[in-house]
Design a protein around this motif. Structure first.
Motif, PDB file in Angstrom:
ATOM      1  N   THR A  29      37.767  27.826  41.969  1.00 59.80           N
ATOM      2  CA  THR A  29      38.130  29.031  42.718  1.00 59.80           C
ATOM      3  C   THR A  29      38.269  30.260  41.825  1.00 59.80           C
ATOM      4  OG1 THR A  29      40.484  28.400  42.606  1.00 59.80           O
ATOM      5  CG2 THR A  29      39.242  27.732  44.565  1.00 59.80           C
ATOM      6  N   GLY A  30      37.782  30.149  40.585  1.00 56.78           N
ATOM      7  CA  GLY A  30      37.783  31.310  39.707  1.00 56.78           C
ATOM      8  C   GLY A  30      38.887  31.281  38.678  1.00 56.78           C
ATOM      9  N   LEU A  31      38.628  31.901  37.544  1.00 58.29           N
ATOM     10  CA  LEU A  31      39.592  31.874  36.446  1.00 58.29           C
ATOM     11  C   LEU A  31      40.798  32.762  36.713  1.00 58.29           C
ATOM     12  CD1 LEU A  31      40.189  30.802  33.613  1.00 58.29           C
ATOM     13  CD2 LEU A  31      38.947  32.787  32.695  1.00 58.29           C
ATOM     14  N   ASN A  32      40.580  33.968  37.235  1.00 56.72           N
ATOM     15  CA  ASN A  32      41.664  34.936  37.399  1.00 56.72           C
ATOM     16  C   ASN A  32      42.044  35.180  38.856  1.00 56.72           C
ATOM     17  OD1 ASN A  32      41.980  35.702  34.541  1.00 56.72           O
ATOM     18  ND2 ASN A  32      39.872  36.441  34.757  1.00 56.72           N
ATOM     19  N   THR A  33      41.541  34.368  39.754  1.00 57.68           N
ATOM     20  CA  THR A  33      41.845  34.521  41.173  1.00 57.68           C
ATOM     21  C   THR A  33      43.330  34.255  41.427  1.00 57.68           C
ATOM     22  OG1 THR A  33      39.628  33.690  41.634  1.00 57.68           O
ATOM     23  CG2 THR A  33      41.146  33.793  43.484  1.00 57.68           C
ATOM     24  N   MET A  34      43.930  35.055  42.292  1.00 58.90           N
ATOM     25  CA  MET A  34      45.334  34.861  42.661  1.00 58.90           C
ATOM     26  C   MET A  34      45.444  33.732  43.685  1.00 58.90           C
ATOM     27  SD  MET A  34      46.751  37.051  40.707  1.00 58.90           S
ATOM     28  CE  MET A  34      48.438  37.245  41.298  1.00 58.90           C
ATOM     29  N   THR A  35      46.692  33.286  43.949  1.00 61.56           N
ATOM     30  CA  THR A  35      46.894  32.114  44.799  1.00 61.56           C
ATOM     31  C   THR A  35      46.330  32.302  46.209  1.00 61.56           C
ATOM     32  OG1 THR A  35      49.145  32.958  45.185  1.00 61.56           O
ATOM     33  CG2 THR A  35      48.886  31.176  43.575  1.00 61.56           C
ATOM     34  N   GLY A  36      46.497  33.486  46.774  1.00 57.10           N
ATOM     35  CA  GLY A  36      45.939  33.736  48.098  1.00 57.10           C
ATOM     36  C   GLY A  36      44.427  33.658  48.091  1.00 57.10           C
TER      37      GLY A  36
ATOM     38  N   ASP B  16      40.270  37.864  46.500  1.00 57.40           N
ATOM     39  CA  ASP B  16      40.716  37.178  45.288  1.00 57.40           C
ATOM     40  C   ASP B  16      41.975  37.774  44.682  1.00 57.40           C
ATOM     41  OD1 ASP B  16      38.556  35.519  45.520  1.00 57.40           O
ATOM     42  OD2 ASP B  16      37.491  36.249  43.744  1.00 57.40           O
ATOM     43  N   HIS B  17      42.207  39.058  44.894  1.00 60.88           N
ATOM     44  CA  HIS B  17      43.319  39.748  44.230  1.00 60.88           C
ATOM     45  C   HIS B  17      44.656  39.530  44.936  1.00 60.88           C
ATOM     46  CE1 HIS B  17      42.107  42.348  47.525  1.00 60.88           C
ATOM     47  NE2 HIS B  17      43.251  42.995  47.416  1.00 60.88           N
ATOM     48  N   ILE B  18      44.659  38.777  46.019  1.00 63.91           N
ATOM     49  CA  ILE B  18      45.875  38.635  46.829  1.00 63.91           C
ATOM     50  C   ILE B  18      46.709  37.434  46.379  1.00 63.91           C
ATOM     51  CG2 ILE B  18      46.758  38.171  49.147  1.00 63.91           C
ATOM     52  CD1 ILE B  18      45.673  40.980  48.786  1.00 63.91           C
ATOM     53  N   SER B  19      47.972  37.696  46.061  1.00 60.53           N
ATOM     54  CA  SER B  19      48.932  36.631  45.790  1.00 60.53           C
ATOM     55  C   SER B  19      49.486  36.129  47.120  1.00 60.53           C
ATOM     56  CB  SER B  19      50.065  37.147  44.903  1.00 60.53           C
ATOM     57  OG  SER B  19      51.089  36.185  44.792  1.00 60.53           O
ATOM     58  N   PHE B  20      49.356  34.851  47.376  1.00 57.16           N
ATOM     59  CA  PHE B  20      49.778  34.288  48.660  1.00 57.16           C
ATOM     60  C   PHE B  20      51.256  34.540  48.917  1.00 57.16           C
ATOM     61  CE2 PHE B  20      51.055  30.618  51.358  1.00 57.16           C
ATOM     62  CZ  PHE B  20      50.288  30.926  52.471  1.00 57.16           C
ATOM     63  N   GLU B  21      52.052  34.542  47.857  1.00 58.09           N
ATOM     64  CA  GLU B  21      53.495  34.677  47.990  1.00 58.09           C
ATOM     65  C   GLU B  21      53.937  36.106  48.289  1.00 58.09           C
ATOM     66  OE1 GLU B  21      52.156  31.256  45.849  1.00 58.09           O
ATOM     67  OE2 GLU B  21      51.860  33.393  45.376  1.00 58.09           O
ATOM     68  N   LYS B  22      53.016  37.057  48.252  1.00 59.16           N
ATOM     69  CA  LYS B  22      53.374  38.458  48.484  1.00 59.16           C
ATOM     70  C   LYS B  22      52.858  38.948  49.841  1.00 59.16           C
ATOM     71  CE  LYS B  22      53.903  39.479  43.594  1.00 59.16           C
ATOM     72  NZ  LYS B  22      53.458  40.265  42.424  1.00 59.16           N
ATOM     73  N   GLU B  23      51.735  39.623  49.872  1.00 62.56           N
ATOM     74  CA  GLU B  23      51.274  40.257  51.113  1.00 62.56           C
ATOM     75  C   GLU B  23      51.169  39.296  52.303  1.00 62.56           C
ATOM     76  OE1 GLU B  23      49.929  40.679  48.124  1.00 62.56           O
ATOM     77  OE2 GLU B  23      49.092  42.689  47.853  1.00 62.56           O
ATOM     78  N   PRO B  24      50.507  38.139  52.167  1.00 60.93           N
ATOM     79  CA  PRO B  24      50.398  37.255  53.337  1.00 60.93           C
ATOM     80  C   PRO B  24      51.751  36.787  53.865  1.00 60.93           C
ATOM     81  CG  PRO B  24      48.782  36.656  51.690  1.00 60.93           C
ATOM     82  CD  PRO B  24      49.697  37.646  51.043  1.00 60.93           C
ATOM     83  N   MET B  25      52.650  36.405  52.957  1.00 66.14           N
ATOM     84  CA  MET B  25      53.967  35.950  53.390  1.00 66.14           C
ATOM     85  C   MET B  25      54.745  37.077  54.063  1.00 66.14           C
ATOM     86  SD  MET B  25      54.664  32.714  52.804  1.00 66.14           S
ATOM     87  CE  MET B  25      54.419  31.320  51.718  1.00 66.14           C
TER      88      MET B  25
END
Length: 259
Positions: A101-108, A204-213
């Motif tokens: 899923t990529g080296l620098n991809t965020m969790t989201g 890719d730049h989205i952290s699951f724990e931030k914007e989606p939550m």
């Protein structure tokens, strides 16, 4: 139901070992913590896994490629047909998809990247660096009961000492033992998500724990279930050694499976 495991981060806080391998591949009792997590799900009837890999993702792929061989008795016959015979197969009934899923991809972004492997169906979701004795069938039943998009498991990771109750001026009102009301409730993974969650992840730049939550909360679409059993993450070498000690003593609370 598929189980999605986030296993792509750098693991910088346990760099003593993660410079050689992804953090989910750091071993407890000669098996990666990722294996321990999967064994917990498998013991409760969940055997299809999608692993969101990234940093040193080849290590995860190579480990699973060799797993069948390493867990079976094998005869190599070089005398005639140069054949290999497998005896006493001991592998689990798992289907494992490992996705780069990529080296620098965020969790989201990692979750978004495995959408096609999940399909239009609910799925389990957790982190690849923590173990616990979570009853995932009860978690799933709770998730189905409320009809929201997401359910997370939360845990009181608070005080373990005596607690002081203070007045505003600093005077001590009482000294007491800790209770379940002390400390902070944290998201420990072991989540259930409906496929609508993909609409909350932009890239890719989205952290699951931030914007989606945050958006799930704003839309009234996130529920939590408090776990009161055992849970422990492996962020540091000290925590790794604590888990190793429990395992070596035969006293690992997360070991809910039979040999």
């Amino acid at each position: 139901m598929k189980v999605v495991i986030l296993a792509g981060g750098f693991g910088t806080r346990i760099s003593e070992e993660s410079h050689l391998k992804p953090k989910p591949m750091i071993e407890i009792g000669e098996k990666p913590i990722l294996w321990h997590i999967m064994k917990g799900y498998s013991a409760q009837g969940f055997n299809e896994f999608i692993i969101c890999a990234g940093y040193k993702q080849h290590v995860i792929k190579e480990w699973f490629a060799d797993y069948f061989l390493h867990t079976s008795d094998v005869t190599f016959d070089f005398t005639a047909e140069n054949s290999m015979v497998i005896h006493n197969k001991r592998t689990e009934p798992w289907k494992v998809t490992i996705v780069d899923t990529g080296l620098n991809t965020m969790t989201g972004g990692r979750i978004k990247r495995v959408k096609d492997y999940i399909g239009n169906e609910p799925f389990m979701l957790t982190y690849g660096d923590a173990v616990g004795d979570i009853d995932v069938n009860e978690l799933l039943a709770f998730h189905k009961s409320h009809g929201k998009i997401g359910t997370i498991s939360v845990y009181n990771f608070g005080q373990n000492k005596g607690v002081l109750d203070l007045d505003k001026d600093g005077s001590v009102k009482a000294f007491r033992e800790k209770s379940d009301l002390d400390g902070d409730l944290i998201n420990i993974g072991f989540m259930v998500m409906e496929p609508q969650i993909f609409d909350y992840i932009d890239g890719d730049h989205i952290s699951f724990e931030k914007e989606p939550m945050v958006r799930l909360v704003a839309d009234g679409q996130l529920m939590s279930r408090t776990h009161k059993g055992y849970w422990q993450c492996m962020d540091t070498l000290r925590e790794k050694e604590q888990l190793e000690k429990l395992w070596s003593k035969g006293d690992a609370p997360w070991k809910i499976w039979e040999e």
